[in-house]
Write a protein that holds these residues in place. Structure first.
Motif, mmCIF file in Angstrom:
data_model
loop_
_atom_site.group_PDB
_atom_site.id
_atom_site.type_symbol
_atom_site.label_atom_id
_atom_site.label_comp_id
_atom_site.label_asym_id
_atom_site.label_seq_id
_atom_site.Cartn_x
_atom_site.Cartn_y
_atom_site.Cartn_z
ATOM 1 N N TYR A 128 0.820 -1.216 0.000
ATOM 2 C CA TYR A 128 0.000 0.000 0.000
ATOM 3 C C TYR A 128 0.853 1.266 0.000
ATOM 4 C CZ TYR A 128 -3.443 -3.422 1.718
ATOM 5 O OH TYR A 128 -4.254 -4.521 1.874
ATOM 6 N N GLU A 129 2.165 1.113 0.150
ATOM 7 C CA GLU A 129 3.040 2.288 0.254
ATOM 8 C C GLU A 129 2.954 3.210 -0.964
ATOM 9 O OE1 GLU A 129 6.936 0.912 1.266
ATOM 10 O OE2 GLU A 129 6.339 0.240 3.284
ATOM 11 N N GLN A 161 -0.061 5.416 -0.557
ATOM 12 C CA GLN A 161 0.144 6.434 0.464
ATOM 13 C C GLN A 161 1.073 7.539 -0.033
ATOM 14 O OE1 GLN A 161 1.052 3.040 3.337
ATOM 15 N NE2 GLN A 161 0.294 4.583 4.758
ATOM 16 N N ASN A 163 -0.730 9.827 -2.644
ATOM 17 C CA ASN A 163 -1.719 10.709 -2.029
ATOM 18 C C ASN A 163 -1.097 11.704 -1.060
ATOM 19 O OD1 ASN A 163 -4.711 9.929 -2.729
ATOM 20 N ND2 ASN A 163 -3.612 7.992 -2.595
ATOM 21 N N SER A 164 0.027 11.339 -0.453
ATOM 22 C CA SER A 164 0.679 12.281 0.466
ATOM 23 C C SER A 164 1.216 13.497 -0.277
ATOM 24 C CB SER A 164 1.814 11.585 1.226
ATOM 25 O OG SER A 164 2.861 11.204 0.353
ATOM 26 N N TYR A 196 -7.270 12.984 2.167
ATOM 27 C CA TYR A 196 -6.162 12.040 2.023
ATOM 28 C C TYR A 196 -6.555 10.668 2.574
ATOM 29 C CZ TYR A 196 -1.957 9.514 3.426
ATOM 30 O OH TYR A 196 -1.023 8.526 3.626
ATOM 31 N N VAL A 198 -6.927 7.190 0.333
ATOM 32 C CA VAL A 198 -6.053 6.036 0.568
ATOM 33 C C VAL A 198 -6.869 4.793 0.901
ATOM 34 C CG1 VAL A 198 -4.343 5.063 2.158
ATOM 35 C CG2 VAL A 198 -4.011 7.360 1.235
ATOM 36 N N THR A 219 -7.191 7.956 10.708
ATOM 37 C CA THR A 219 -6.006 8.448 10.008
ATOM 38 C C THR A 219 -6.014 9.967 9.917
ATOM 39 O OG1 THR A 219 -5.863 6.418 8.693
ATOM 40 C CG2 THR A 219 -4.718 8.354 7.835
#
Length: 256
Positions: A37-38, A41, A44-45, A66, A70, A190
């Motif tokens: 999933y990195e 992330q 989207n970060s 965000y 995610v 989150t």
């Protein structure tokens, strides 16, 4: 129980069903799988940073966008940009608000006097909300089913549970709530954690300065940090962990 139709894992006591649900969730959330999933992330970060730079006053809304984006990506394989005002996101958060209201002590007398469940019409509101939840969660999973038939489904937790339904002995009526529970558990928590860290950086400027110095020394001013940089950023990691200890999102946690 009425609102969730007895299907929310967070309300499940010690049972064979709880063990089945934990096994399938572990398969989708264990560390090795979480590494996949990195990229979601990271992508989207970058959008989150730009959103905050362009509109800092709405930083909480950006954190919510965000988190929603995610979680929707790895739960249902959604790749299009997600807005916090998207109808499906609004519907999920309405569901969360209703659940939060229902579990408050004293919200419904039936918790004290269980016999009230047999009074005609007493639980009609909760039953209506449950039907709306079923439409919402099953609708999201039906979209994944359709994509699987068309051969366009991306890897996602929703696709995983559909492909391994028999292996994990999952009933049809459980599937929507299992996937929907991922969003419910991961979105607000989150977003809240990100907001707390921004608050911590604002209040504790000395700690924020040390974090910034470490980022500048390791990364320079040309790129954002990635998961591959984590071992070289102990101050950043410590700041995140201390922020979560300082203002935990869910004090005491929830047994599930």
């Amino acid at each position: 129980e009425t609102l969730s139709g007895g299907m929310r894992m967070v309300l499940e006591g010690s049972s064979d069903r709880l063990r089945r649900l934990r096994r399938v969730l572990h398969a989708g959330l264990q560390p090795k799988v979480a590494e996949t999933y990195e990229p979601i992330q990271t992508r989207n970060s970058k959008n989150l940073v730009l959103d905050i730079l362009n509109d800092p006053k709405n930083h909480q809304g950006h954190a919510m966008r965000y988190a929603a984006s995610v979680v929707m990506s790895f739960t249902y394989g959604k790749t299009t940009p997600t807005s916090y005002t998207d109808p499906e996101i609004v519907a999920v958060h309405k569901s969360l608000a209703r659940f939060g209201r229902a579990v408050k002590l004293g919200a419904y007398l039936v918790d004290t006097y269980p016999i009230l469940r047999f009074v005609p019409g007493y639980l009609s509101e909760l039953k209506t909300w449950h039907q709306e939840e079923l439409v919402l969660f099953n609708g999201q999973l039906d979209a994944v089913r359709r994509q699987m038939r068309e051969g366009t489904a991306r890897p996602s937790f929703g696709r995983f549970i559909l492909e391994h339904q028999k292996q994990y002995q999952l009933e049809d009526k459980e599937l929507g709530y299992i996937a929907g529970g991922m969003f419910s558990a991961g979105s607000d928590t989150t977003a809240s954690a990100i907001t707390v860290m921004m608050m911590a950086a604002t209040i504790h400027t000395d700690a924020q300065a040390r974090v910034q110095e470490e980022l500048d020394n390791v990364l320079g001013c040309t790129r954002l940090p990635t998961f591959g940089d984590q071992e070289m950023l102990p101050q950043v990691t410590a700041f995140m962990l201390e922020s979560m200890r300082w203002r935990p999102v869910s004090i005491g946690g929830t047994s599930h």
